[in-house]
Design a protein around this motif. Structure first.
Motif: not given
Length: 253
Positions: A44-50, A77-81, A88-93, A119-121
């Motif tokens: 599993g990759h880190g947050g903001g990565n891919h 979800p919401g990462h990479g491609d 997602d946008e609200q949480e990142i902001a 979502l990812a599990v």
């Protein structure tokens, strides 16, 4: 769901295949030869990565060339491609605002990562299902999981729900929503934390490590801040997987 390979490339010692499971993109790294029924490590990759972040590719190379294992990563979800949602946008902001104001990031990261894990599990479970249908992997080989930071936020509930995982490496996350799931995990664990982490208090990291019910669990605590996890911890994780997954193959033979 079905597995569809979308691209392939290779070097002298590693085969890289892009794939999709439904609409979830991933990558599978394998030895060029001699990989029949070899162990599989999901990462599993880190947050903001891919999925192909240098940390993922580097760890995969160590496992593939050093151990002869298969390694797979999917974009969270919401990462990479994968497209970002309005949520997602609200949480990142909110995270960026807290960071700019010098406020604690933990409450936002914990909440957002918990949402992503929900979502990812099932996506990781579906990915494992289809990868085990490949003849070079199969259903009888051992499977490990390796994820730090957001990879731990997704990995702890995944491993708690997935009996096919037989060894895991976690680290660098808060215990808030993960401790109860960690109590359900009894497989061998290696856990990384930074003793001077500016985001995750020392007591928080220790509390998450303590929550795992594993009889065999090892804490690796290194001096330094959050992003200063030593590179040699990757080598240690590879030895950990070689010991647990590789010995499982030897015992089966």
């Amino acid at each position: 769901m079905s597995l569809k390979f979308t691209a392939e490339s290779s070097s002298s010692d590693m085969l890289e295949r892009d794939f999709t499971v439904g609409d979830v993109p991933g990558v599978l790294w394998s030895p060029v030869s001699g990989a029949d029924h070899a162990p599989l490590v999901l990462m599993g990759h880190g947050g903001g990565n891919h999925k192909k972040h240098p940390a993922m590719a580097g760890r995969a190379h160590l496992l593939v060339t050093g151990c002869g294992f298969h390694v797979a990563v999917i974009d969270a979800p919401g990462h990479g491609d994968r497209p970002r949602t309005e949520h997602d946008e609200q949480e990142i902001a909110q995270l960026f605002r807290a960071r700019a104001a010098g406020e604690p990031e933990g409450p936002i990261v914990v909440r957002y990562n918990d949402h992503l894990a929900g979502l990812a599990v099932p996506e990781y479970q579906a990915t494992l299902d289809v990868l085990q249908e490949l003849p070079e992997i199969g259903t009888d080989g051992p499977v490990g999981y390796w994820g730090i930071n957001m990879g731990t936020a997704i990995g702890v509930p995944f491993v708690a729900a997935e009996p096919r995982i037989t060894a895991a490496v976690f680290g660098q996350h808060w215990p808030d929503v993960l401790a109860e799931k960690a109590k359900q995990i009894t497989i061998p664990i290696e856990f990384d934390m930074q003793w001077d982490d500016e985001h995750i208090p020392r007591e928080a990291g220790l509390a998450l490590f303590d929550a795992f019910a594993s009889k065999e669990k090892t804490l690796h605590a290194n001096a330094g801040k959050h992003k200063e996890l030593p590179r040699f911890e990757a080598d240690s994780a590879v030895r950990f997987f070689a010991r647990h997954l590789g010995e499982a193959v030897t015992a089966a033979a």
